[in-house]
Design a protein around this motif. Structure first.
Motif, PDB file in Angstrom:
ATOM      1  N   PRO A  44       0.835  -1.201   0.000  1.00 43.71           N
ATOM      2  CA  PRO A  44       0.000   0.000   0.000  1.00 43.71           C
ATOM      3  C   PRO A  44       0.875   1.259   0.000  1.00 43.71           C
ATOM      4  CG  PRO A  44      -0.108  -1.134   2.122  1.00 43.71           C
ATOM      5  CD  PRO A  44       0.707  -1.984   1.223  1.00 43.71           C
ATOM      6  N   VAL A  45       0.624   2.131  -0.970  1.00 39.89           N
ATOM      7  CA  VAL A  45       1.465   3.319  -1.170  1.00 39.89           C
ATOM      8  C   VAL A  45       0.582   4.561  -1.274  1.00 39.89           C
ATOM      9  CG1 VAL A  45       3.101   4.410  -2.775  1.00 39.89           C
ATOM     10  CG2 VAL A  45       3.297   1.964  -2.299  1.00 39.89           C
ATOM     11  N   VAL A  70      -6.795  11.462   8.561  1.00 35.12           N
ATOM     12  CA  VAL A  70      -8.021  11.871   7.865  1.00 35.12           C
ATOM     13  C   VAL A  70      -8.816  12.788   8.790  1.00 35.12           C
ATOM     14  CG1 VAL A  70     -10.207  11.038   6.902  1.00 35.12           C
ATOM     15  CG2 VAL A  70      -8.083   9.782   6.459  1.00 35.12           C
ATOM     16  N   ILE A 111      -2.701  11.561  15.215  1.00 30.75           N
ATOM     17  CA  ILE A 111      -3.673  12.354  15.988  1.00 30.75           C
ATOM     18  C   ILE A 111      -4.843  11.473  16.408  1.00 30.75           C
ATOM     19  CG2 ILE A 111      -5.213  14.353  15.948  1.00 30.75           C
ATOM     20  CD1 ILE A 111      -3.406  15.544  13.738  1.00 30.75           C
ATOM     21  N   CYS A 114      -8.418  12.225  15.079  1.00 35.82           N
ATOM     22  CA  CYS A 114      -8.731  11.958  13.670  1.00 35.82           C
ATOM     23  C   CYS A 114      -9.267  10.535  13.549  1.00 35.82           C
ATOM     24  CB  CYS A 114      -7.492  12.134  12.795  1.00 35.82           C
ATOM     25  SG  CYS A 114      -7.053  13.864  12.559  1.00 35.82           S
ATOM     26  N   VAL A 116      -9.303   8.317  11.140  1.00 34.82           N
ATOM     27  CA  VAL A 116      -8.459   7.344  10.428  1.00 34.82           C
ATOM     28  C   VAL A 116      -7.039   7.885  10.367  1.00 34.82           C
ATOM     29  CG1 VAL A 116      -8.075   6.122   8.232  1.00 34.82           C
ATOM     30  CG2 VAL A 116     -10.414   6.541   9.018  1.00 34.82           C
ATOM     31  N   ASN A 117      -6.062   7.030  10.639  1.00 33.93           N
ATOM     32  CA  ASN A 117      -4.656   7.440  10.615  1.00 33.93           C
ATOM     33  C   ASN A 117      -3.827   6.409   9.867  1.00 33.93           C
ATOM     34  OD1 ASN A 117      -5.865   7.332  13.593  1.00 33.93           O
ATOM     35  ND2 ASN A 117      -4.989   9.364  13.316  1.00 33.93           N
ATOM     36  N   LEU A 118      -2.965   6.889   8.976  1.00 30.04           N
ATOM     37  CA  LEU A 118      -2.032   6.009   8.265  1.00 30.04           C
ATOM     38  C   LEU A 118      -0.618   6.329   8.741  1.00 30.04           C
ATOM     39  CD1 LEU A 118      -3.300   6.407   4.553  1.00 30.04           C
ATOM     40  CD2 LEU A 118      -4.275   5.013   6.367  1.00 30.04           C
ATOM     41  N   ILE A 138       2.438   2.626   3.342  1.00 23.16           N
ATOM     42  CA  ILE A 138       1.578   2.582   4.536  1.00 23.16           C
ATOM     43  C   ILE A 138       1.957   1.343   5.351  1.00 23.16           C
ATOM     44  CG2 ILE A 138      -0.811   2.474   5.371  1.00 23.16           C
ATOM     45  CD1 ILE A 138      -1.594   3.594   2.515  1.00 23.16           C
ATOM     46  N   GLU A 139       2.359   1.569   6.599  1.00 26.40           N
ATOM     47  CA  GLU A 139       2.817   0.469   7.448  1.00 26.40           C
ATOM     48  C   GLU A 139       1.706  -0.023   8.378  1.00 26.40           C
ATOM     49  OE1 GLU A 139       5.874  -1.070   7.577  1.00 26.40           O
ATOM     50  OE2 GLU A 139       6.440   0.023   5.769  1.00 26.40           O
ATOM     51  N   GLU A 140       0.838   0.906   8.771  1.00 26.23           N
ATOM     52  CA  GLU A 140      -0.257   0.523   9.674  1.00 26.23           C
ATOM     53  C   GLU A 140      -1.390   1.540   9.519  1.00 26.23           C
ATOM     54  OE1 GLU A 140      -1.400  -2.320  11.396  1.00 26.23           O
ATOM     55  OE2 GLU A 140       0.325  -2.253  12.752  1.00 26.23           O
ATOM     56  N   THR A 141      -2.629   1.052   9.598  1.00 32.02           N
ATOM     57  CA  THR A 141      -3.805   1.918   9.491  1.00 32.02           C
ATOM     58  C   THR A 141      -4.636   1.795  10.766  1.00 32.02           C
ATOM     59  OG1 THR A 141      -3.790   1.619   7.091  1.00 32.02           O
ATOM     60  CG2 THR A 141      -5.832   2.430   8.067  1.00 32.02           C
ATOM     61  N   TYR A 142      -4.992   2.925  11.333  1.00 33.08           N
ATOM     62  CA  TYR A 142      -5.750   2.963  12.595  1.00 33.08           C
ATOM     63  C   TYR A 142      -7.116   3.587  12.355  1.00 33.08           C
ATOM     64  CZ  TYR A 142      -1.003   2.462  14.470  1.00 33.08           C
ATOM     65  OH  TYR A 142       0.268   2.026  14.733  1.00 33.08           O
ATOM     66  N   VAL A 143      -8.120   3.064  13.016  1.00 36.40           N
ATOM     67  CA  VAL A 143      -9.465   3.637  12.944  1.00 36.40           C
ATOM     68  C   VAL A 143      -9.995   3.791  14.370  1.00 36.40           C
ATOM     69  CG1 VAL A 143     -11.789   3.378  11.997  1.00 36.40           C
ATOM     70  CG2 VAL A 143      -9.849   2.400  10.765  1.00 36.40           C
TER      71      VAL A 143
ATOM     72  N   LYS B   3      -8.430   3.052  19.584  1.00 38.90           N
ATOM     73  CA  LYS B   3      -8.169   2.823  18.164  1.00 38.90           C
ATOM     74  C   LYS B   3      -8.065   1.321  17.897  1.00 38.90           C
ATOM     75  CE  LYS B   3      -7.346   7.084  16.584  1.00 38.90           C
ATOM     76  NZ  LYS B   3      -7.893   7.684  15.365  1.00 38.90           N
ATOM     77  N   VAL B   4      -8.458   0.918  16.712  1.00 42.64           N
ATOM     78  CA  VAL B   4      -8.182  -0.446  16.262  1.00 42.64           C
ATOM     79  C   VAL B   4      -7.310  -0.339  15.020  1.00 42.64           C
ATOM     80  CG1 VAL B   4     -10.367  -1.388  17.133  1.00 42.64           C
ATOM     81  CG2 VAL B   4     -10.240  -0.573  14.777  1.00 42.64           C
ATOM     82  N   THR B   5      -6.487  -1.362  14.764  1.00 39.75           N
ATOM     83  CA  THR B   5      -5.709  -1.336  13.526  1.00 39.75           C
ATOM     84  C   THR B   5      -6.390  -2.263  12.524  1.00 39.75           C
ATOM     85  OG1 THR B   5      -4.228  -3.191  13.979  1.00 39.75           O
ATOM     86  CG2 THR B   5      -3.596  -1.068  14.899  1.00 39.75           C
ATOM     87  N   ILE B   6      -6.350  -1.852  11.269  1.00 37.22           N
ATOM     88  CA  ILE B   6      -6.919  -2.692  10.197  1.00 37.22           C
ATOM     89  C   ILE B   6      -5.794  -3.013   9.218  1.00 37.22           C
ATOM     90  CG2 ILE B   6      -9.329  -1.981  10.416  1.00 37.22           C
ATOM     91  CD1 ILE B   6      -8.789   0.050   8.138  1.00 37.22           C
ATOM     92  N   ASP B   7      -4.703  -3.528   9.802  1.00 40.91           N
ATOM     93  CA  ASP B   7      -3.512  -3.883   9.008  1.00 40.91           C
ATOM     94  C   ASP B   7      -2.977  -2.608   8.337  1.00 40.91           C
ATOM     95  OD1 ASP B   7      -1.536  -5.521   8.058  1.00 40.91           O
ATOM     96  OD2 ASP B   7      -2.803  -6.746   6.807  1.00 40.91           O
ATOM     97  N   ASN B   8      -2.490  -2.700   7.116  1.00 41.46           N
ATOM     98  CA  ASN B   8      -1.948  -1.503   6.462  1.00 41.46           C
ATOM     99  C   ASN B   8      -2.799  -1.134   5.239  1.00 41.46           C
ATOM    100  OD1 ASN B   8      -1.225  -3.667   4.973  1.00 41.46           O
ATOM    101  ND2 ASN B   8       0.959  -3.208   4.862  1.00 41.46           N
ATOM    102  N   LYS B   9      -4.092  -1.088   5.468  1.00 37.25           N
ATOM    103  CA  LYS B   9      -5.082  -0.851   4.421  1.00 37.25           C
ATOM    104  C   LYS B   9      -4.983   0.580   3.849  1.00 37.25           C
ATOM    105  CE  LYS B   9      -9.938  -2.048   4.253  1.00 37.25           C
ATOM    106  NZ  LYS B   9     -10.080  -2.779   3.037  1.00 37.25           N
ATOM    107  N   THR B  10      -5.250   0.712   2.549  1.00 38.26           N
ATOM    108  CA  THR B  10      -5.265   2.024   1.870  1.00 38.26           C
ATOM    109  C   THR B  10      -6.598   2.743   2.095  1.00 38.26           C
ATOM    110  OG1 THR B  10      -6.105   0.944  -0.112  1.00 38.26           O
ATOM    111  CG2 THR B  10      -3.725   1.314  -0.010  1.00 38.26           C
ATOM    112  N   LEU B  11      -6.894   3.068   3.346  1.00 38.93           N
ATOM    113  CA  LEU B  11      -8.193   3.693   3.660  1.00 38.93           C
ATOM    114  C   LEU B  11      -8.038   5.194   3.869  1.00 38.93           C
ATOM    115  CD1 LEU B  11     -11.225   3.010   4.370  1.00 38.93           C
ATOM    116  CD2 LEU B  11     -10.510   3.237   6.755  1.00 38.93           C
ATOM    117  N   TYR B  13     -10.364   9.100   3.109  1.00 39.88           N
ATOM    118  CA  TYR B  13     -11.598   9.773   2.674  1.00 39.88           C
ATOM    119  C   TYR B  13     -11.251  11.239   2.450  1.00 39.88           C
ATOM    120  CZ  TYR B  13     -13.862   5.765   5.020  1.00 39.88           C
ATOM    121  OH  TYR B  13     -14.256   4.521   5.429  1.00 39.88           O
TER     122      TYR B  13
END
Lengths: 194, 194
Positions: A44-45, A70, A111, A114, A116-118, A138-143, B3-11, B13
């Motif tokens: 993911p880039v 985000v 942050i 926010c 969503v965080n990448l 992208i190494e990790e995505t947080y929601v 926060k939860v992580t959803i791996d390294n997803k391209t998410l 918005y």
């Protein structure tokens, strides 16, 4: 339908309003960026275009890490503030009351507010003229947990914003659902073969 | 806020739903791309991430030119169709009834029905894994005359769409105005110094 040309203006819709984070001299710093987009899936880039003189760019070069946060309707004022002010002059984190956390890369400030965080590692920094184009993995995505529905990110809870440059510069919320993707186009396939 | 992580997803918005155009073997071809963003201002630069196997990419490589066509609510079905189908198998231009025109570059096909069109010259093609990252210079920008107000592009007439991947894949319209950019953030500056 007649067309007019407006020179070679960078006009597209939608443009995001992301908060780009980097540690500058070991201190978290954020700037607002509308010039960013996903670039690849495996790995993911994501890309971000940043003016060479920006303070945040200094931090990205120091650690070769950064974050893409985000923004949301609730954070519109803070997002705008980080676009107006520079971390070289004011403490944006204190003014915006950002709760900063770090993930697996240690030097990419994220942050909490926010949705969503990448967390990203800079792969390349290209000189494209007035701007540096950061190509990051992208190494990790947080929601945020309160933005999930049945364990999945939910745009209606995330409430992201769009940066609009024409007419006038403004932020807009997401509006009504137009149709299901990978679905509504099939109506044209049926019409063609029907 | 947990926060939860959803791996390294391209998410992120918002993501756009652009129609990317290229001549493949001298014939206009279009594909839908959500992975695109502005990269620089002087010169104006845009990036598009395209899977290596895509037919449109063949055309970009043949001519080193392409177009970015901003889609709209009225074109949601056609936009979705060009994401589902490939120009290697069907005549997308005929099915979607696109009126194609060419500008100063001669080989970058533009869609008349799209409210905004960017005519681009490919500067670099980077291999970023599953995708090729096209870095293009915007040579000319076109706007439909009926989308102008007092000579300026008007988002309320353009009616662009957003591509949303979570929850479910869908297109959304732009919603209400949240605030004026380069303005609402000043309230925080006043609070700080007040």
């Amino acid at each position: 339908m007649a067309k007019v040309t407006i020179d070679n203006k960078t006009l597209v819709y939608p443009m995001p309003a992301f908060l780009i984070g980097a540690n500058v001299d070991d201190k978290p710093n954020f700037m607002t960026a509308a010039w960013s987009g996903i670039a690849g899936g495996t790995p993911p880039v994501i890309t971000v275009g940043i003016r060479h003189t920006r303070y945040t760019l200094k931090g990205i070069k120091q650690n070769m890490t950064f974050s893409v946060n985000v923004s949301s309707v609730a954070l519109a004022k803070e997002t705008d503030y980080c676009g107006i002010e520079s971390g070289s002059k004011v403490d944006e984190v204190a003014v915006c009351k950002f709760k900063v956390f770090y993930g697996k890369l240690d030097t990419a400030p994220l942050i909490e507010q926010c949705p969503v965080n990448l967390e990203c590692k800079a792969l390349h920094i290209l000189d494209v003229g007035s701007h540096a184009l950061i190509v990051g993995q992208i190494e990790e995505t947080y929601v945020s947990e309160d933005c999930l529905t049945d364990g999945e990110p939910d745009v209606d809870k995330i409430k992201p914003i769009i940066y609009v440059t024409q007419p006038g510069r403004r932020y807009q919320a997401f509006g009504e659902v137009v149709g299901k993707a990978h679905t509504i186009g099939r109506e044209l396939t049926s019409a063609e073969t029907g």
